[in-house]
Design a protein around this motif. Structure first.
Motif: not given
Length: 518
Positions: A329, A332, A326
């Motif tokens: 992301n 993340g 991640d």
């Protein structure tokens, strides 16, 4: 109930997140923070620039509107929860701007106030007005004090609740009469503070709060557990009217890697409502859009299929320069939760009784949050983090620091949930007031009823970090909101009760009869 497709509203400041995050991550790579350097180093090396970092604003402190809103009409809660999630988005965006404009801040002493805090106040005022409208629209009366919650302040590193300041003393309990043994301490010998400056990411910006992504943890967030004085209080003895049984449920260690950055309790219908990654065991359908029907129909990782409850907590990562799935992301790497995710080796889930009374069944779909993900800015009133090491759990429990465990020992996180229920509500507007902790003797106050107390013990197996002369290497930290600086005290845990009636009744009988069951 139909699928909740309510979209989160985008405040003016939120669109800054992606751009700011891209700067902080440096085009997809990781920002390497010089968190090995001590703020108290006496040499004149380049690393000694950390001395100046502490004078800068480290993070942003905003009044927690959600915690203060304890009385919201049920008809308005969905929309209000969505607006509260937007306030979190705004703080994240503002923090990202704070973290990526360090050069501008050094050139202009008014930059933080004029370019970050003032726009944030304006954006928050818009959302707070929406919250008031939603409450009034359904016949409620929005409290006048809401208008006073729009102003945020910049918080310097020296004002953080980052441990290393207690010298072995105990911190405040999560609430009056938190469960015995929930004391927290921070030991001496944690080493010097390392509010280190990060190497410049793309755009020339710098971050100054340590950690692999430039926002923690720092050296003062760690302590050698062997140097901490014992601080675990003796548990109250179970009386004749009490309930001494234990019910265990085995739900695995998230070996199937069910993760998401949602929080259906606090931000239903809002993708990435948590801004950090959660491990999930038990119910396999928990996401932002799950409802009670979804939970009831779901699969479960629990060995006993009558337990479809959802147990979830923020992941722990090792900040050793590695990246995980991640890294690009939301929740993340974009929000500075970086490093290698650590899978729990053991996840022990137990329900225990009350030392002073019998317990009653939990209502189905009861929601409980224990701890506070925002203690760095909220303070420790609702903190309920317990960090320790195997072999030390009955002696030392830490709230404000992460333990460094000796050879042959490893990190343990434990959670003791609220064990008193108001007898009516499965949730409340601020997700806290429908449940409470028992007092020091184990009594429930205010007419609340004792329920089986959920306790969780998570054991890890990663190598201990090293702390030498104020320098930390291979630090680990719990995921969190970026402005919370990955402090140990922000650890928290969430539970949604989806036991079937037969198994819940078995649990209550087992506990009240002093048995050990599963």
């Amino acid at each position: 109930m139909g699928r909740n497709i309510r979209k989160r509203r985008s405040p003016l400041a939120v669109r800054a997140v992606a751009a700011s995050a891209a700067l902080a991550i440096g085009g997809g790579g990781l920002v390497w923070a010089n968190f090995y350097a001590s703020a108290h180093e006496s040499n004149n090396s380049a690393r000694n620039t950390t001395k100046a970092a502490g004078a800068q604003v480290a993070t942003i402190q905003c009044p927690d509107v959600g915690q203060k809103l304890s009385n919201v009409p049920k008809q308005a809660r969905g929309e209000v929860d969505g607006e509260l999630a937007t306030l979190d988005q705004q703080i994240t965006a503002a923090y990202q701007r704070l973290a990526t404009t360090r050069d501008a801040q050094t050139r202009d002493a008014s930059f933080v106030q004029n370019s970050i805090l003032t726009p944030l106040k304006q954006n928050r005022s818009v959302i707070i007005d929406r919250i008031k409208l939603e409450i009034n629209r359904v016949g409620g009366k929005a409290p006048g004090w809401l208008d006073g919650l729009s102003t945020c302040t910049g918080q310097p590193a020296s004002g953080q609740n980052n441990g290393g300041q207690n010298n072995g003393g105990a911190t405040a309990a999560p609430s009056a009469g938190a469960s015995a043994g929930a004391g927290a301490g921070a030991g001496a010998g944690a080493g010097a503070s390392a509010s280190a400056s990060a190497s410049a990411p793309a755009g020339g910006a710098q971050a100054g709060n340590g950690g692999q992504a430039g926002n923690g943890p720092v050296a003062a967030d760690f302590v050698d557990i062997t140097k901490v004085q014992p601080n675990v209080a003796r548990k109250p003895q179970t009386g004749a009217a009490g309930s001494s049984g234990v019910f265990s449920t085995s739900c695995g260690v998230n070996a199937n890697k069910k993760f998401n950055t949602d929080n259906v309790i606090v931000a239903p219908g809002v993708t990435n409502g948590a801004h950090h990654l959660h491990d999930y065991v038990g119910n396999q359908s928990n996401d932002a859009f799950a409802n009670n029907d979804t939970f009831a129909a779901a699969q479960t990782s629990c060995a006993n299929q009558g337990d479809k409850s959802s147990y979830y907590w923020p992941v722990v990562r090792i900040q050793n320069g590695t990246q995980d799935f991640d890294q690009n992301n939301d929740g993340g790497g974009k929000e500075l939760n970086v490093g290698k995710i650590q899978q729990v080796r053991q996840a022990q889930i137990k329900f225990v009784g009350s030392p002073t009374s019998k317990v009653v069944a939990m209502p189905k779909f009861l929601r409980i949050i224990t701890g506070d993900a925002k203690t760095t800015t909220n303070g420790l009133a609702n903190a309920n983090a317990h960090w320790s090491c195997t072999g030390f759990e009955n002696k030392v429990q830490l709230t404000q620091q992460y333990p460094i465990c000796p050879r042959g020992s490893t990190v343990v996180r434990t959670f003791a949930f609220q064990s008193c229920w108001d007898g009516v509500n499965a949730d409340s507007a601020n997700h806290r007031t429908h449940v409470a902790f028992a007092d020091a003797q184990g009594n429930c106050a205010n007419g609340f009823k004792a329920i089986p107390q959920l306790t969780m013990r998570l054991v890890y197996g990663f190598r201990a970090p090293t702390l030498t002369n104020g320098q930390i290497k291979n630090a680990y930290a719990v995921d969190g909101f970026p402005e919370q600086l990955h402090k140990a005290s922000t650890d928290h845990d969430d539970f949604i009760n989806v036991f079937d009636d037969a198994l819940m009744n078995k649990m209550v009988t087992c506990i009240n009869n002093g048995q050990r069951c599963k």
